[in-house]
Design an enzyme around this catalytic site. Sequence first.
Site, mmCIF file in Angstrom:
data_model
loop_
_atom_site.group_PDB
_atom_site.id
_atom_site.type_symbol
_atom_site.label_atom_id
_atom_site.label_comp_id
_atom_site.label_asym_id
_atom_site.label_seq_id
_atom_site.Cartn_x
_atom_site.Cartn_y
_atom_site.Cartn_z
ATOM 1 N N ASN A 10 0.819 -1.293 0.030
ATOM 2 C CA ASN A 10 -0.093 -0.012 -0.087
ATOM 3 C C ASN A 10 0.953 1.188 -0.081
ATOM 4 O O ASN A 10 1.527 1.549 1.074
ATOM 5 C CB ASN A 10 -0.946 -0.126 1.370
ATOM 6 C CG ASN A 10 -1.695 1.241 1.330
ATOM 7 O OD1 ASN A 10 -1.740 2.064 0.329
ATOM 8 N ND2 ASN A 10 -2.445 1.454 2.584
ATOM 9 N N LYS A 12 0.041 4.316 -0.171
ATOM 10 C CA LYS A 12 -0.415 5.230 0.450
ATOM 11 C C LYS A 12 -0.053 6.639 -0.591
ATOM 12 O O LYS A 12 0.024 6.343 -1.609
ATOM 13 C CB LYS A 12 -0.187 5.684 1.929
ATOM 14 C CG LYS A 12 -0.089 4.411 2.693
ATOM 15 C CD LYS A 12 -0.153 4.370 3.994
ATOM 16 C CE LYS A 12 -0.393 3.230 4.836
ATOM 17 N NZ LYS A 12 -0.183 3.241 6.622
ATOM 18 N N HIS A 96 -9.645 1.608 4.712
ATOM 19 C CA HIS A 96 -8.379 1.725 5.467
ATOM 20 C C HIS A 96 -8.474 2.509 6.755
ATOM 21 O O HIS A 96 -9.213 3.428 6.755
ATOM 22 C CB HIS A 96 -7.266 2.116 4.615
ATOM 23 C CG HIS A 96 -6.099 2.068 5.160
ATOM 24 N ND1 HIS A 96 -5.497 2.956 5.899
ATOM 25 C CD2 HIS A 96 -4.789 1.387 4.998
ATOM 26 C CE1 HIS A 96 -4.264 2.659 6.325
ATOM 27 N NE2 HIS A 96 -3.963 1.594 5.746
ATOM 28 N N GLU A 98 -7.166 4.779 7.901
ATOM 29 C CA GLU A 98 -6.907 6.205 7.537
ATOM 30 C C GLU A 98 -8.004 7.011 6.899
ATOM 31 O O GLU A 98 -8.330 7.946 7.129
ATOM 32 C CB GLU A 98 -5.691 6.350 6.582
ATOM 33 C CG GLU A 98 -4.454 6.046 7.512
ATOM 34 C CD GLU A 98 -3.158 5.562 6.587
ATOM 35 O OE1 GLU A 98 -2.991 5.652 5.405
ATOM 36 O OE2 GLU A 98 -2.151 5.212 7.413
ATOM 37 N N GLU A 167 -5.644 -4.615 10.508
ATOM 38 C CA GLU A 167 -4.560 -3.650 10.549
ATOM 39 C C GLU A 167 -4.826 -3.177 12.035
ATOM 40 O O GLU A 167 -5.677 -2.157 12.031
ATOM 41 C CB GLU A 167 -4.551 -2.921 9.515
ATOM 42 C CG GLU A 167 -4.339 -3.409 8.128
ATOM 43 C CD GLU A 167 -3.709 -2.096 7.312
ATOM 44 O OE1 GLU A 167 -2.693 -2.792 6.772
ATOM 45 O OE2 GLU A 167 -4.384 -1.060 7.101
ATOM 46 N N GLY A 173 2.279 2.334 10.692
ATOM 47 C CA GLY A 173 3.418 3.352 10.546
ATOM 48 C C GLY A 173 3.877 3.994 11.922
ATOM 49 O O GLY A 173 4.736 4.834 11.966
ATOM 50 N N SER A 211 3.116 -2.305 10.446
ATOM 51 C CA SER A 211 4.746 -2.207 10.381
ATOM 52 C C SER A 211 5.264 -3.517 10.167
ATOM 53 O O SER A 211 6.217 -4.040 10.940
ATOM 54 C CB SER A 211 4.939 -1.917 11.702
ATOM 55 O OG SER A 211 4.475 -0.620 12.247
ATOM 56 N N GLY A 232 2.763 -1.338 4.262
ATOM 57 C CA GLY A 232 2.941 0.334 4.157
ATOM 58 C C GLY A 232 4.222 0.509 3.711
ATOM 59 O O GLY A 232 4.789 0.523 2.616
HETATM 60 P P1 13P Z 1 2.776 0.356 7.560
HETATM 61 O O1 13P Z 1 3.448 -0.944 7.075
HETATM 62 O O2 13P Z 1 3.605 1.649 7.212
HETATM 63 O O3 13P Z 1 2.594 0.271 9.151
HETATM 64 O O4 13P Z 1 1.295 0.454 7.229
HETATM 65 C C1 13P Z 1 0.420 -0.632 7.169
HETATM 66 C C2 13P Z 1 -0.751 0.016 6.417
HETATM 67 O O5 13P Z 1 -1.550 0.718 6.659
HETATM 68 C C3 13P Z 1 -0.966 -1.013 5.271
HETATM 69 O O6 13P Z 1 -2.156 -0.705 4.623
#
Ligand code: 13P
Length: 252
Positions: A10, A12, A96, A98, A167, A173, A211, A232
């Site tokens: 992803n 983002k 997601h 976010e 997640e 993150g 992560s 991510g």
């Molecule tokens: P990270 O791997 O950066 O923690 O993000 C995970 C994520 O939100 C994947 O959709």
Amino acid sequence: MTNRKLIAGNWKMNGSVGANDLLVRAVLAGLAPAPACTVAVCVPAPYLAQVQMLRANSPLELGAQDVSPHEKGAFTGEVSASMLREFAVRYVIVGHSERRQYHGETDALVADKARAALAAGITPIVCVGETLAERDAGRTEEVVKRQLAAVIHVNGHCISEIVVAYEPVWAIGTGKTASPEQAQHVHAVLRAQLRAATAHPQRVSILYGGSMNAANAASLLAQPDIDGGLVGGAALKEEDFLQIVAAASRCD
Ligand code: 13P
């Protein structure tokens, strides 16, 4: 029966025409012609055409990060599932955290987005996960089950066609990964909920995200109910992403 693992990056809101070119070429150079796991990158909408061309005739699958619940019409700024389909998009992330957090997406909206994707022949990757406050309050199971129940309610007839991604919001993150045991526990809860919702013998893939990196991927992916990863930050570095793909390939 276990599933072929799925590793989906992803990106983002990251990338540029130049950076995407370098990243996708490097990932393609490191991928086996027929990898033992499925590999996808979910890219920002403006780059779908670019990445579709870069990945042509390769095993790398293309994904998007969001989709409109509507078919077409006066919805300024939105992108429909049939538009995504024209760029050979196979997966789309829906719900997601976010988007839930910063764009107020509700469980019902996420379910409608999953329905729109399925109707266009695109596999929705439905994200669920609890915040730290919810985990600390002992509400993890209740929260993820509520989020998934909304999607099952609307898409029950084709629930075996979806992918779920667990997640935990506190792991996204932050560098704080759920332990393999913590993740496996929630995956087993989701697995039971999916099993109860479908008579179909096909197993729904449940990915872990939060992560995931080259160092922790193997132990997470070794868990019986973890069928892959939604990656991510590590998906933006070709070496890290390829190492996660390699870890997933060894599990098969
Ligand atoms: P990270 O791997 O950066 O923690 O993000 C995970 C994520 O939100 C994947 O959709």
